[in-house]
Design a protein around this motif. Structure first.
Motif, PDB file in Angstrom:
ATOM      1  N   SER A 274     -53.729  28.990  17.574  1.00 43.06           N
ATOM      2  CA  SER A 274     -54.664  28.273  17.312  1.00 43.06           C
ATOM      3  C   SER A 274     -55.230  27.741  18.177  1.00 43.06           C
ATOM      4  CB  SER A 274     -54.891  27.180  16.485  1.00 43.06           C
ATOM      5  OG  SER A 274     -54.810  27.534  14.914  1.00 43.06           O
ATOM      6  N   SER A 275     -53.836  27.253  19.340  1.00 48.93           N
ATOM      7  CA  SER A 275     -54.270  27.084  20.646  1.00 48.93           C
ATOM      8  C   SER A 275     -54.678  27.220  21.478  1.00 48.93           C
ATOM      9  CB  SER A 275     -52.639  25.953  21.268  1.00 48.93           C
ATOM     10  OG  SER A 275     -52.060  25.116  19.972  1.00 48.93           O
ATOM     11  N   VAL A 276     -54.013  29.076  21.833  1.00 44.20           N
ATOM     12  CA  VAL A 276     -54.466  29.983  22.530  1.00 44.20           C
ATOM     13  C   VAL A 276     -56.076  29.827  22.525  1.00 44.20           C
ATOM     14  CG1 VAL A 276     -54.869  32.167  23.341  1.00 44.20           C
ATOM     15  CG2 VAL A 276     -52.567  31.142  22.525  1.00 44.20           C
ATOM     16  N   ILE A 277     -57.100  29.924  21.125  1.00 48.32           N
ATOM     17  CA  ILE A 277     -58.211  29.581  21.485  1.00 48.32           C
ATOM     18  C   ILE A 277     -58.548  28.637  21.484  1.00 48.32           C
ATOM     19  CG2 ILE A 277     -60.224  29.965  19.559  1.00 48.32           C
ATOM     20  CD1 ILE A 277     -57.809  31.283  17.594  1.00 48.32           C
ATOM     21  N   THR A 278     -58.115  27.326  21.538  1.00 46.43           N
ATOM     22  CA  THR A 278     -58.984  25.973  22.173  1.00 46.43           C
ATOM     23  C   THR A 278     -59.172  26.318  23.767  1.00 46.43           C
ATOM     24  OG1 THR A 278     -57.055  25.104  22.026  1.00 46.43           O
ATOM     25  CG2 THR A 278     -58.228  24.222  20.216  1.00 46.43           C
ATOM     26  N   GLY A 279     -57.766  26.842  24.714  1.00 47.31           N
ATOM     27  CA  GLY A 279     -57.602  26.989  25.977  1.00 47.31           C
ATOM     28  C   GLY A 279     -59.061  28.207  26.125  1.00 47.31           C
ATOM     29  N   ILE A 280     -58.480  28.822  25.384  1.00 51.75           N
ATOM     30  CA  ILE A 280     -59.814  30.156  25.681  1.00 51.75           C
ATOM     31  C   ILE A 280     -61.189  29.267  26.088  1.00 51.75           C
ATOM     32  CG2 ILE A 280     -61.409  32.645  25.331  1.00 51.75           C
ATOM     33  CD1 ILE A 280     -58.880  32.984  23.998  1.00 51.75           C
ATOM     34  N   ALA A 281     -61.773  28.863  25.050  1.00 55.44           N
ATOM     35  CA  ALA A 281     -62.525  27.790  24.703  1.00 55.44           C
ATOM     36  C   ALA A 281     -62.714  26.915  25.656  1.00 55.44           C
ATOM     37  CB  ALA A 281     -63.099  26.298  23.274  1.00 55.44           C
ATOM     38  N   LEU A 282     -62.192  25.960  26.265  1.00 54.78           N
ATOM     39  CA  LEU A 282     -61.937  25.762  27.129  1.00 54.78           C
ATOM     40  C   LEU A 282     -61.853  26.124  28.844  1.00 54.78           C
ATOM     41  CD1 LEU A 282     -61.044  22.126  28.009  1.00 54.78           C
ATOM     42  CD2 LEU A 282     -58.678  23.238  28.749  1.00 54.78           C
ATOM     43  N   CYS A 283     -61.866  27.435  28.928  1.00 52.26           N
ATOM     44  CA  CYS A 283     -62.143  28.273  29.992  1.00 52.26           C
ATOM     45  C   CYS A 283     -63.485  28.538  29.909  1.00 52.26           C
ATOM     46  CB  CYS A 283     -61.125  29.576  29.694  1.00 52.26           C
ATOM     47  SG  CYS A 283     -59.745  29.289  29.952  1.00 52.26           S
ATOM     48  N   ILE A 284     -63.828  28.781  29.368  1.00 49.46           N
ATOM     49  CA  ILE A 284     -65.866  29.742  28.413  1.00 49.46           C
ATOM     50  C   ILE A 284     -66.708  27.702  28.604  1.00 49.46           C
ATOM     51  CG2 ILE A 284     -67.241  29.888  26.720  1.00 49.46           C
ATOM     52  CD1 ILE A 284     -64.930  31.721  26.208  1.00 49.46           C
ATOM     53  N   ALA A 285     -66.328  27.272  28.667  1.00 49.17           N
ATOM     54  CA  ALA A 285     -67.151  26.088  28.769  1.00 49.17           C
ATOM     55  C   ALA A 285     -66.698  25.083  30.760  1.00 49.17           C
ATOM     56  CB  ALA A 285     -66.133  24.489  28.156  1.00 49.17           C
ATOM     57  N   ALA A 286     -66.116  25.709  31.124  1.00 51.04           N
ATOM     58  CA  ALA A 286     -65.854  25.300  32.755  1.00 51.04           C
ATOM     59  C   ALA A 286     -66.953  25.936  33.075  1.00 51.04           C
ATOM     60  CB  ALA A 286     -64.613  25.370  32.745  1.00 51.04           C
ATOM     61  N   LEU A 287     -66.957  27.297  32.664  1.00 53.68           N
ATOM     62  CA  LEU A 287     -68.047  28.799  34.136  1.00 53.68           C
ATOM     63  C   LEU A 287     -69.415  28.684  33.135  1.00 53.68           C
ATOM     64  CD1 LEU A 287     -65.560  32.418  32.772  1.00 53.68           C
ATOM     65  CD2 LEU A 287     -66.202  30.749  34.745  1.00 53.68           C
ATOM     66  N   ILE A 288     -69.390  28.013  32.249  1.00 52.79           N
ATOM     67  CA  ILE A 288     -70.669  27.393  31.923  1.00 52.79           C
ATOM     68  C   ILE A 288     -71.053  26.159  32.630  1.00 52.79           C
ATOM     69  CG2 ILE A 288     -72.574  25.623  29.943  1.00 52.79           C
ATOM     70  CD1 ILE A 288     -70.287  27.611  28.077  1.00 52.79           C
ATOM     71  N   SER A 289     -70.419  25.149  32.783  1.00 56.90           N
ATOM     72  CA  SER A 289     -70.627  23.335  33.675  1.00 56.90           C
ATOM     73  C   SER A 289     -70.502  24.284  35.173  1.00 56.90           C
ATOM     74  CB  SER A 289     -69.047  22.833  33.452  1.00 56.90           C
ATOM     75  OG  SER A 289     -69.669  21.273  34.322  1.00 56.90           O
ATOM     76  N   MET A 290     -69.688  25.140  36.269  1.00 56.60           N
ATOM     77  CA  MET A 290     -69.728  25.786  37.075  1.00 56.60           C
ATOM     78  C   MET A 290     -71.300  26.388  37.624  1.00 56.60           C
ATOM     79  SD  MET A 290     -66.221  27.459  38.417  1.00 56.60           S
ATOM     80  CE  MET A 290     -66.583  27.695  39.573  1.00 56.60           C
ATOM     81  N   ALA A 291     -71.297  26.959  36.646  1.00 61.80           N
ATOM     82  CA  ALA A 291     -72.636  27.734  36.436  1.00 61.80           C
ATOM     83  C   ALA A 291     -74.101  26.932  36.775  1.00 61.80           C
ATOM     84  CB  ALA A 291     -72.863  28.774  35.506  1.00 61.80           C
ATOM     85  N   PHE A 292     -73.852  25.625  35.504  1.00 65.92           N
ATOM     86  CA  PHE A 292     -75.125  25.404  35.521  1.00 65.92           C
ATOM     87  C   PHE A 292     -75.377  23.238  36.029  1.00 65.92           C
ATOM     88  CE2 PHE A 292     -75.185  28.042  32.409  1.00 65.92           C
ATOM     89  CZ  PHE A 292     -76.883  28.823  32.411  1.00 65.92           C
ATOM     90  N   VAL A 293     -74.296  23.068  36.357  1.00 66.46           N
ATOM     91  CA  VAL A 293     -73.546  21.420  36.843  1.00 66.46           C
ATOM     92  C   VAL A 293     -74.599  21.338  37.881  1.00 66.46           C
ATOM     93  CG1 VAL A 293     -71.761  21.562  38.326  1.00 66.46           C
ATOM     94  CG2 VAL A 293     -72.418  19.509  36.839  1.00 66.46           C
ATOM     95  N   ASP A 294     -75.184  21.948  39.199  1.00 69.23           N
ATOM     96  CA  ASP A 294     -76.088  21.905  40.104  1.00 69.23           C
ATOM     97  C   ASP A 294     -77.609  22.544  40.174  1.00 69.23           C
ATOM     98  OD1 ASP A 294     -73.774  21.491  42.817  1.00 69.23           O
ATOM     99  OD2 ASP A 294     -73.134  23.410  42.810  1.00 69.23           O
ATOM    100  N   LYS A 295     -77.439  22.950  38.794  1.00 69.19           N
ATOM    101  CA  LYS A 295     -78.744  23.133  38.490  1.00 69.19           C
ATOM    102  C   LYS A 295     -79.337  21.920  37.819  1.00 69.19           C
ATOM    103  CE  LYS A 295     -82.277  26.333  36.295  1.00 69.19           C
ATOM    104  NZ  LYS A 295     -81.886  27.393  35.879  1.00 69.19           N
ATOM    105  N   PHE A 296     -79.081  21.180  36.679  1.00 72.66           N
ATOM    106  CA  PHE A 296     -79.243  20.294  35.822  1.00 72.66           C
ATOM    107  C   PHE A 296     -78.862  19.052  36.046  1.00 72.66           C
ATOM    108  CE2 PHE A 296     -79.530  24.182  33.223  1.00 72.66           C
ATOM    109  CZ  PHE A 296     -80.611  24.442  33.012  1.00 72.66           C
ATOM    110  N   GLY A 297     -77.503  19.108  36.516  1.00 74.24           N
ATOM    111  CA  GLY A 297     -77.313  17.756  37.578  1.00 74.24           C
ATOM    112  C   GLY A 297     -75.711  16.843  36.107  1.00 74.24           C
ATOM    113  N   ARG A 298     -75.531  16.092  36.969  1.00 74.86           N
ATOM    114  CA  ARG A 298     -74.267  15.171  36.357  1.00 74.86           C
ATOM    115  C   ARG A 298     -74.755  14.887  34.789  1.00 74.86           C
ATOM    116  NH1 ARG A 298     -73.688  18.632  40.434  1.00 74.86           N
ATOM    117  NH2 ARG A 298     -72.468  17.570  42.085  1.00 74.86           N
ATOM    118  N   ARG A 299     -75.115  13.995  34.705  1.00 76.59           N
ATOM    119  CA  ARG A 299     -76.148  13.392  33.389  1.00 76.59           C
ATOM    120  C   ARG A 299     -76.084  13.642  32.424  1.00 76.59           C
ATOM    121  NH1 ARG A 299     -77.562   8.015  34.170  1.00 76.59           N
ATOM    122  NH2 ARG A 299     -80.231   8.521  32.961  1.00 76.59           N
ATOM    123  N   ALA A 300     -76.916  15.182  32.413  1.00 78.14           N
ATOM    124  CA  ALA A 300     -77.815  15.792  32.037  1.00 78.14           C
ATOM    125  C   ALA A 300     -76.538  16.636  30.840  1.00 78.14           C
ATOM    126  CB  ALA A 300     -78.749  16.724  31.906  1.00 78.14           C
TER     127      ALA A 300
END
Length: 459
Positions: A274-300
């Motif tokens: 189960s911890s591996v599953i949460t670890g995968i979720a964390l990596c996916i989330a980091a990739l989403i943030s990397m892709a869009f943080v400079d487009k949508f901004g920090r506050r959003a």
């Protein structure tokens, strides 16, 4: 791991075996066990002030390399541990590595990156941290099957990334900002031209020299943090965001994911899975943030993901209140539901407070107190990490499902803090971010008292 518990925490092992398939909030409530976890963060907290001196006087690269040596020593001590004191000493060395690494790496990334992609580049720090957590969980899942020394292999393999970190540090260029700070102007110009891919860097290089001259005039950067003109950086960057990042409850879920899932009635292997599953979720989330943080901004990202986190914490609390803690096995369907909700929470945190908790503070400080400011960021972050790590299992035992409602309430407070006090920093050059506060509805009155003037930010 049972072999590890038998060796160092036999009381916890016996309590765990007595209630192996039962739901029990208090199964792992042991202060020495939590001290094993939190000692890492107390050591990091203390070492970050030494890291500040090294980062400012010797450069960002030097701190990265000192951190790698500390990681290597800590991993060897832990792998060879024959007594709890040896185990704790190893954790202290690992904590020193965290103090130096967390101090230098976000600064290094922010200073090397062009303004338009600074958010994405800085978040490589969060992405690789998430990948490290995932790899560690996979290693634990594999080494758990090796008896009785699998835990030694698991802890000893930390020498591999420590070695990579040291070797990589040998080949890294120093940041232009740090080289200017050390008076190496020609070398700084060459590095800046190389990392920007153009010789047309006159404006940025001029900004660096101006910022460096201002920095040299500051004899005590820590004292300078408390001046009124730097109040926004102190309150938001040094104190608010690092503390709030830990008060989301996310690190508690990550530290103790195997423990939480075992307490929820999963078997030992299933808990690590189960911890591996949460670890995968964390990596996916980091990739989403990397892709869009400079487009949508920090506050959003802060505000949208914060809303989700509140909802998920309430759902977990209600589910546990109805189904958990009666000394009976947790129904399989409810267990799967809880893992899904926790993964959704991890996805929300991993694209907001996780990466932005490091990105935004590293952007806010002017050069003259950037190293000192980052030290306070790391110190404050590790202080709250250590306190929550030390208190979480006891709080889980006494507050039961209420602990998740407490974290949900804290996310409400921190979301309001972001909404009212943090200006948007996306695509603003790092040496011009202070201008945002001079035009902010709240901060401009405080900053104006010290500066006596307003300046329009550069568009």
């Amino acid at each position: 791991m049972d072999d590890f518990l038998k060796e160092f925490f036999p009381k916890v092992y016996r309590r765990k075996q007595a209630h192996l398939t039962e739901t029990d909030y208090c199964k792992y409530d042991n202060q020495v066990l939590t001290l094993f976890t939190s000692s890492l963060y107390f050591a990091g907290l203390v070492s970050t002030f030494g890291a500040s001196y090294v980062t400012r006087s010797r450069g960002r690269r030097a701190s990265i390399m000192v951190g790698s040596v500390s990681f290597f020593i800590g991993a060897i001590l832990n792998a060879c541990a024959v007594h709890i004191s040896m185990l704790l000493l190893g954790r202290i060395f690992l904590g020193m590595g965290i103090g130096f690494g967390n101090q230098a790496v976000p600064l290094y990334l922010s200073e090397m990156a062009p303004a338009k992609i600074r958010g994405a580049v800085n978040q490589l720090f969060q992405l690789t941290t998430c990948l490290g957590i995932l790899v560690a969980n996979l290693i634990n899942y594999g080494t758990e099957k090796i008896h009785p020394w699998g835990w030694r292999l698991s802890l000893g393999l930390a020498t591999v990334p420590a070695t990579l970190m040291f070797v990589g540090g040998l080949f890294l260029p120093e940041t232009p900002n740090s080289l200017v700070e050390q008076g190496k102007l020609d070398e700084a110009r060459k590095v800046l031209e190389k990392v920007r891919g153009t010789a047309n860097v006159d404006a940025e290089f001029s900004d660096l020299i101006d910022a460096s001259n201002a920095a040299r005039a500051i004899k005590n950067p820590f004292r300078n943090l408390f001046k009124k003109k730097n109040r926004p950086q102190l309150v938001i960057g040094a104190l608010g965001i690092p503390a709030f990042q830990q008060l989301t409850g996310m690190n508690s879920i990550l530290f103790y994911a195997p423990v939480i899932f075992q307490s929820l009635g999963f078997g030992s292997g299933a808990a690590l899975y189960s911890s591996v599953i949460t670890g995968i979720a964390l990596c996916i989330a980091a990739l989403i943030s990397m892709a869009f943080v400079d487009k949508f901004g920090r506050r959003a990202f802060f505000l949208e993901a914060g809303t989700e986190m509140i909802i998920y914490m309430v759902i977990v609390a209600i589910t546990l209140a109805l189904e958990f803690g009666e000394g009976k096995p947790l129904p399989k369907g409810i267990g799967i539901f809880l893992v899904i909700v926790i993964c959704l929470f991890v996805l929300a945190y991993g694209r907001s407070w996780g990466p932005l908790g490091w990105l935004v503070p590293s952007e806010l400080f002017p050069l003259e107190m950037r190293s000192a400011g980052q030290s306070v960021v790391v110190c404050n972050n590790l202080l709250f990490t250590a306190l929550i790590a030390q208190a979480f299992l006891a709080a889980l035992c006494h507050l039961k499902f209420g602990i998740f409602l407490v974290f949900g309430g804290l996310v409400v407070i921190m979301s309001a803090f972001i909404y009212f006090f943090l200006p948007e920093t996306k695509q603003v050059p790092i040496e011009e971010i202070y201008l945002l506060f001079e035009n902010h509805w709240f901060w401009k009155r405080i900053v104006k008292e010290d500066n006596g003037k307003f300046v329009e930010p550069v568009k």
